[in-house]
Scaffold this motif. Structure first.
Motif, PDB file in Angstrom:
ATOM      1  N   ALA A 402       0.806  -1.215   0.000  1.00  0.00           N
ATOM      2  CA  ALA A 402       0.000   0.000   0.000  1.00  0.00           C
ATOM      3  C   ALA A 402       0.844   1.272   0.000  1.00  0.00           C
ATOM      4  N   ARG A 403       1.772   1.410   0.974  1.00  0.00           N
ATOM      5  CA  ARG A 403       2.504   2.672   1.062  1.00  0.00           C
ATOM      6  C   ARG A 403       3.825   2.472   1.775  1.00  0.00           C
ATOM      7  N   VAL A 404       4.780   3.285   1.380  1.00  0.00           N
ATOM      8  CA  VAL A 404       6.109   3.290   1.985  1.00  0.00           C
ATOM      9  C   VAL A 404       6.525   4.734   2.181  1.00  0.00           C
ATOM     10  N   ASP A 405       6.898   5.088   3.411  1.00  0.00           N
ATOM     11  CA  ASP A 405       7.417   6.418   3.731  1.00  0.00           C
ATOM     12  C   ASP A 405       8.828   6.271   4.262  1.00  0.00           C
ATOM     13  N   VAL A 406       9.741   7.084   3.738  1.00  0.00           N
ATOM     14  CA  VAL A 406      11.153   6.991   4.113  1.00  0.00           C
ATOM     15  C   VAL A 406      11.664   8.368   4.510  1.00  0.00           C
ATOM     16  N   LEU A 407      12.332   8.421   5.657  1.00  0.00           N
ATOM     17  CA  LEU A 407      12.970   9.637   6.157  1.00  0.00           C
ATOM     18  C   LEU A 407      14.458   9.360   6.276  1.00  0.00           C
ATOM     19  N   GLN A 408      15.278  10.118   5.520  1.00  0.00           N
ATOM     20  CA  GLN A 408      16.722   9.884   5.489  1.00  0.00           C
ATOM     21  C   GLN A 408      17.464  11.209   5.335  1.00  0.00           C
ATOM     22  N   ALA A 424       6.996   1.703  -6.252  1.00  0.00           N
ATOM     23  CA  ALA A 424       6.148   2.651  -6.979  1.00  0.00           C
ATOM     24  C   ALA A 424       5.667   2.060  -8.303  1.00  0.00           C
ATOM     25  N   GLU A 425       6.530   1.313  -8.961  1.00  0.00           N
ATOM     26  CA  GLU A 425       6.159   0.729 -10.256  1.00  0.00           C
ATOM     27  C   GLU A 425       5.061  -0.314 -10.128  1.00  0.00           C
ATOM     28  N   ARG A 426       4.906  -0.911  -8.952  1.00  0.00           N
ATOM     29  CA  ARG A 426       3.804  -1.869  -8.789  1.00  0.00           C
ATOM     30  C   ARG A 426       2.601  -1.223  -8.103  1.00  0.00           C
ATOM     31  N   GLY A 427       2.614   0.099  -7.989  1.00  0.00           N
ATOM     32  CA  GLY A 427       1.451   0.824  -7.509  1.00  0.00           C
ATOM     33  C   GLY A 427       1.459   1.214  -6.055  1.00  0.00           C
ATOM     34  N   VAL A 428       2.531   0.931  -5.317  1.00  0.00           N
ATOM     35  CA  VAL A 428       2.647   1.336  -3.912  1.00  0.00           C
ATOM     36  C   VAL A 428       2.934   2.839  -3.846  1.00  0.00           C
ATOM     37  N   ARG A 429       2.242   3.564  -2.974  1.00  0.00           N
ATOM     38  CA  ARG A 429       2.495   4.987  -2.820  1.00  0.00           C
ATOM     39  C   ARG A 429       3.784   5.179  -2.017  1.00  0.00           C
ATOM     40  N   VAL A 430       4.742   5.850  -2.609  1.00  0.00           N
ATOM     41  CA  VAL A 430       6.055   6.026  -1.999  1.00  0.00           C
ATOM     42  C   VAL A 430       6.318   7.508  -1.785  1.00  0.00           C
ATOM     43  N   ARG A 431       6.778   7.842  -0.578  1.00  0.00           N
ATOM     44  CA  ARG A 431       7.209   9.213  -0.275  1.00  0.00           C
ATOM     45  C   ARG A 431       8.594   9.161   0.355  1.00  0.00           C
ATOM     46  N   VAL A 460       4.104   6.968 -12.002  1.00  0.00           N
ATOM     47  CA  VAL A 460       4.038   6.105 -10.826  1.00  0.00           C
ATOM     48  C   VAL A 460       3.856   6.971  -9.584  1.00  0.00           C
ATOM     49  N   PRO A 461       3.260   6.411  -8.499  1.00  0.00           N
ATOM     50  CA  PRO A 461       2.970   7.187  -7.279  1.00  0.00           C
ATOM     51  C   PRO A 461       4.193   7.353  -6.377  1.00  0.00           C
ATOM     52  N   PHE A 462       5.177   8.079  -6.843  1.00  0.00           N
ATOM     53  CA  PHE A 462       6.428   8.314  -6.107  1.00  0.00           C
ATOM     54  C   PHE A 462       6.601   9.816  -5.968  1.00  0.00           C
ATOM     55  N   LYS A 463       6.865  10.287  -4.749  1.00  0.00           N
ATOM     56  CA  LYS A 463       7.090  11.703  -4.518  1.00  0.00           C
ATOM     57  C   LYS A 463       8.256  11.878  -3.569  1.00  0.00           C
ATOM     58  N   ALA A 464       9.152  12.795  -3.894  1.00  0.00           N
ATOM     59  CA  ALA A 464      10.304  13.094  -3.040  1.00  0.00           C
ATOM     60  C   ALA A 464      10.303  14.574  -2.693  1.00  0.00           C
ATOM     61  N   ARG A 465      10.781  14.900  -1.506  1.00  0.00           N
ATOM     62  CA  ARG A 465      10.878  16.289  -1.057  1.00  0.00           C
ATOM     63  C   ARG A 465      12.117  16.489  -0.207  1.00  0.00           C
ATOM     64  N   VAL A 476      16.875  17.203   9.474  1.00  0.00           N
ATOM     65  CA  VAL A 476      16.543  15.773   9.474  1.00  0.00           C
ATOM     66  C   VAL A 476      17.828  14.970   9.616  1.00  0.00           C
ATOM     67  N   HIS A 477      17.837  14.106  10.620  1.00  0.00           N
ATOM     68  CA  HIS A 477      18.965  13.201  10.838  1.00  0.00           C
ATOM     69  C   HIS A 477      18.483  11.762  11.002  1.00  0.00           C
ATOM     70  N   ALA A 478      17.170  11.570  11.054  1.00  0.00           N
ATOM     71  CA  ALA A 478      16.591  10.237  11.258  1.00  0.00           C
ATOM     72  C   ALA A 478      16.870   9.343  10.067  1.00  0.00           C
ATOM     73  N   LYS A 479      16.891   8.038  10.352  1.00  0.00           N
ATOM     74  CA  LYS A 479      16.993   7.020   9.316  1.00  0.00           C
ATOM     75  C   LYS A 479      15.844   6.042   9.568  1.00  0.00           C
ATOM     76  N   GLY A 480      14.676   6.362   8.987  1.00  0.00           N
ATOM     77  CA  GLY A 480      13.488   5.589   9.306  1.00  0.00           C
ATOM     78  C   GLY A 480      12.682   5.222   8.082  1.00  0.00           C
ATOM     79  N   VAL A 481      11.947   4.116   8.190  1.00  0.00           N
ATOM     80  CA  VAL A 481      11.058   3.631   7.135  1.00  0.00           C
ATOM     81  C   VAL A 481       9.761   3.167   7.792  1.00  0.00           C
ATOM     82  N   VAL A 482       8.644   3.495   7.150  1.00  0.00           N
ATOM     83  CA  VAL A 482       7.371   2.871   7.511  1.00  0.00           C
ATOM     84  C   VAL A 482       6.804   2.252   6.241  1.00  0.00           C
TER      85      VAL A 482
END
Length: 577
Positions: A402-408, A424-431, A460-465, A476-482
Motif C-alpha cells: 500500500a505505502r512506503v514512507d522513508v525519512l533519510q 512505486a512501479e507496482r502501484g505502492v504509494r512512496v514518499r 508512478v505514485p512516487f514523490k520526493a521532497r 533531518v537526521h533520522a533514518k526511518g522507514v514505515v
C-alpha cells in the motif's frame, strides 16, 4: 528575517537559474573467483602433515572437498598467521599455489586450518590445525586443492586478486572479503514487545529513562558521545552498583571533540568501562550503531548521544524503547561481541598523546508536538550491518502493498533506492523525505528533482521532497522507514559504506499501532514541507535550494550552534552522523 531573505533569493532564482549535478563513484576490491582449472605442473611437496582427529568433525557424512576460506594478508609482521581453511572428507589431499605444496592425510571428515604459524593465528576457524603452510601472496594468486598427492586430480581452486590487509576471504560470503574477527549475523526474530515510541527533538528525556531505572546492567553503544546529562546518568548508575559499559567509534568523521574527551575521562575516572573501536585491526569502517541496554529494556535510536541528538537540541530523529528480555539480551550479545575483540581499545589507552578539537554544543529549543506513546510491537526483529540489514530493509519494501514512507539524511543510488522505485512501479504509494541540512541540501534538491521527473515520466505514485523544519526541528537526521504496518528504526544510512562496512543496528517493528505512530510523525514533517520546490523546473529548484543552503552555511559559520562534527565533510568517506 531569515524567511524574508529566503523569499528574496527564491524570487530572484525564479527568473533564471542553472545548476549542475555531480556524481561520485566508488570502486570495490575484486572478489576471488573459484574454478577447476587444468592442473599445472606439480611442485615438489613442501611439507607433509597428518591431520589429527577433530572433535568438530567426529560425526557426519563426508562432504565435498572445498577451500572454505583463506587469509593471505594478516595485520602482522611478515604476514604471520596467514592460513588456508579447508573442508575435507577422509583421505589424502594436497594444497599448492604453484610454488609450494602441503600434503594432508585426513583421517575422517572435518575442517582443517593449514598455516605455517599456529602460534600467530587470530580468530582461528573451527577445525584441526596443520602446522605447515603456503606463502600466500598479498597481490593475488591461485590456490589449488587436489585429491591425493602433488600429481592428483584437481577438486577445487580459488583465484584471488589483491588481498585487503586484515581481511579473510570466505566462500559464499557477501561480501567475499571480511575483516578478521567479524562474522555476519542473521536477522534475529524476538517476538512481541511493549514499546515506547518517541521522536526527537520532541522527547529528549526518553532515551535516558531506562538508564535511570537500571539496577543490574547498562550497555551503551554509539558513534559519538557528548551528552553531559547521559554521562551523569551513567556515573549515577555505576555508583549504585550497576555494571556500566560504553562502546564508541574511535575515529568519527571530524574527529573526537574536546567535550567528548572530557566526558569520557570523567566516566573512566568514576569507574565506568569505556572502549572505542579503532586501529588497523578494526572490523568496521565505523562503529555507527546507537543503542542502549538497561536491565531488560533496550533503547534503539537514529540519533547520537549528544545535545543535538538525544539532547533535543537540533535533529529530527526517531527512537524506541523496547521492554523485552529477549530484545535486551540480543542487543547485549551484540555488544559483548563488538566490545570483546582486540579492536575495542580502552579509552584511557586510546586517548594517550592525542589532541581534540573544541566544538560548541547545540542549544536549540523546540516544541513537543509529537509526544511519546506506549504502543505494542507485535513482532520485533533485530537487524545488523554489515550482514543482513540492507537485504532485510529491501525485502520489507519489496513486500509492501500500500505505502512506503522513508525519512533519510540523503540516499545514494543502489539497492535501497531501487526498492523504492520497484514499489512505486507496482502501484505502492512512496514518499521520500530528505534532509534540509546545509551539507546535503543542494545534493538532495538535485536528487529530488531527478526522482520526481522520473516518477512523472513513468506515471508512478512516487514523490520526493527536501524537508522544511518550519521551526519544529533543526535538520533531518533520522533514518526511518514505515512500510505498511512495519516501522524500521535505527542507524542505517542509505549508502554502501553504512550498509556494508559500518556496524549498524536497526529494529523492524511490526504492528499497526507502532507503525502508525511513526507514520503520523512522518506525515506532519511531510506536510510542513508543503512541496515549496516540488513544481519548479529541476534546474531552478536545485539552484534555489543551493542558494538558501549557502545562506544557511554563512549564518552557521557566523553563529556556531551545531555540535555534529561528523557532518563537516559530506564528500568524505564516512557516515552522515
Amino acid at each position: 528575517m531569515a524567511r524574508s531573505i529566503a523569499a528574496v533569493v527564491f524570487a530572484l532564482l525564479l527568473l533564471g537559474a542553472t545548476a549542475s549535478a555531480t556524481a561520485t563513484a566508488a570502486a570495490a576490491a575484486p572478489a576471488p573467483t573459484t574454478a577447476t582449472p587444468t592442473p599445472p605442473s606439480p611442485s615438489p611437496p613442501a611439507a607433509v602433515a597428518t591431520a589429527p582427529k577433530s572433535p568438530a568433525a567426529s560425526t557426519g557424512e563426508p562432504t565435498a572437498p572445498r577451500i572454505v576460506g583463506l587469509l593471505p594478508n594478516p595485520v602482522a609482521d611478515d604476514d604471520a598467521g596467514e592460513y588456508v581453511y579447508l573442508r575435507l572428507p577422509a583421505g589424502n589431499w594436497s594444497l599448492d599455489d604453484g610454488e609450494d605444496v602441503v600434503t594432508i592425510r585426513q583421517r575422517q571428515p572435518g575442517t582443517v586450518v593449514v598455516t605455517a604459524d599456529p602460534g600467530a593465528l587470530v580468530d582461528t576457524p573451527d577445525g584441526c590445525v596443520v602446522a605447515r603452510g603456503l606463502a600466500l601472496s598479498n597481490t593475488g594468486e591461485r590456490v589449488v586443492l587436489r585429491r591425493g598427492g602433488a600429481n592428483g586430480t584437481v577438486v577445487d581452486a580459488v583465484e584471488y586478486g589483491r588481498a585487503p590487509e586484515g581481511e579473510r576471504w570466505a566462500r559464499g560470503g557477501d561480501p567475499r572479503w571480511r575483516p578478521v574477527g567479524f562474522d555476519p549475523r542473521e536477522p534475529v526474530s524476538l517476538g512481541a514487545a511493549n514499546a515506547t515510541a518517541f521522536v526527537l527533538p520532541d522527547a529528549p528525556g526518553e532515551a535516558v529513562v531506562p538508564i535511570r531505572a537500571a539496577d543490574d546492567r547498562v550497555l551503551l553503544a554509539g558513534y559519538t558521545f557528548a551528552s553531559e546529562r547521559v554521562a551523569d546518568e551513567l556515573i549515577a548508575a555505576h555508583e549504585r552498583g550497576v555494571s556500566v559499559r560504553v562502546l564508541l567509534e574511535g575515529g568519527p568523521v571530524g574527529g573526537i571533540s574536546t567535550r567528548q574527551a572530557e566526558l569520557l575521562d570523567a566516566l573512566v575516572a568514576a569507574g565506568v568501562e569505556v572502549r572505542v573501536v579503532s586501529g588497523t585491526r578494526a572490523r568496521f569502517r565505523y562503529h555507527h550503531a546507537k543503542y542502549a541496554v538497561a536491565d531488560d529494556a533496550a533503547v534503539v535510536l537514529t540519533e547520537n548521544w549528544k545535545p543535538s541528538g538525544t539532547g533535543g537540541g537540533d535533529s529530527r530523529g526517531w527512537g524506541v524503547t523496547l521492554r523485552s528480555p529477549r530484545v535486551a539480551d540480543a542487543l547485549a550479545d551484540l555488544f559483548r561481541a563488538d566490545a570483546g575483540w582486540r579492536d575495542a581499545v580502552p579509552w584511557e589507552r586510546y586517548r594517550a598523546g592525542r589532541s581534540f578539537e573544541p566544538v560548541e554544543a547545540a542549544t536549540g529549543s523546540y516544541p513537543t508536538r509529537h509526544a511519546p506513546a506506549d504502543v505494542r510491537a507485535e513482532h520485533v526483529r533485530l537487524l545488523t550491518a554489515p550482514g543482513n540489514a540492507e537485504s532485510a530493509v529491501v525485502a520489507t519494501i519489496d513486500d509492501a502493498v500500500a505505502r512506503v514512507d522513508v525519512l533519510q539524511p540523503t540516499v545514494d543510488d543502489g539497492s535501497l533506492l531501487a526498492s523504492l522505485r520497484r514499489a512505486a512501479e507496482r502501484g505502492v504509494r512512496v514518499r521520500l523525505l530528505l534532509s534540509n541540512a546545509w551539507y546535503v541540501a543542494e545534493r538532495n534538491a538535485a536528487l529530488v528533482a531527478d526522482l520526481n521527473r522520473w516518477a512523472d515520466a513513468a506515471d508512478v505514485p512516487f514523490k520526493a521532497r527536501v524537508a522544511e523544519p518550519s521551526g519544529r526541528y533543526g535538520k533531518v537526521h533520522a533514518k526511518g522507514v514505515v512500510a505498511d504496518d512495519t516501522a524500521l528504526v535505527g542507524s542505517l544510512n542509505w549508502n554502501p559504506t553504512s550498509a556494508r562496512e559500518n556496524r549498524e543496528v536497526v529494529v523492524a517493528l511490526e504492528g499497526e499501532a507502532i507503525a502508525g505512530y511513526y507514520r503520523e510523525s512522518f506525515e506532519a514533517d511531510w506536510r510542513a514541507g508543503g512541496g515549496r520546490w516540488d513544481d519548479l523546473p529541476p534546474a531552478v529548484a536545485v539552484a534555489a535550494v543551493g542558494a538558501v543552503a549557502g545562506a544557511a552555511l554563512f549564518v552557521r559559520r557566523r553563529l556556531t550552534f551545531d555540535d555534529s562534527a561528523e557532518n563537516d565533510g559530506i564528500d568524505r568517506p564516512g557516515p552522515i552522523g
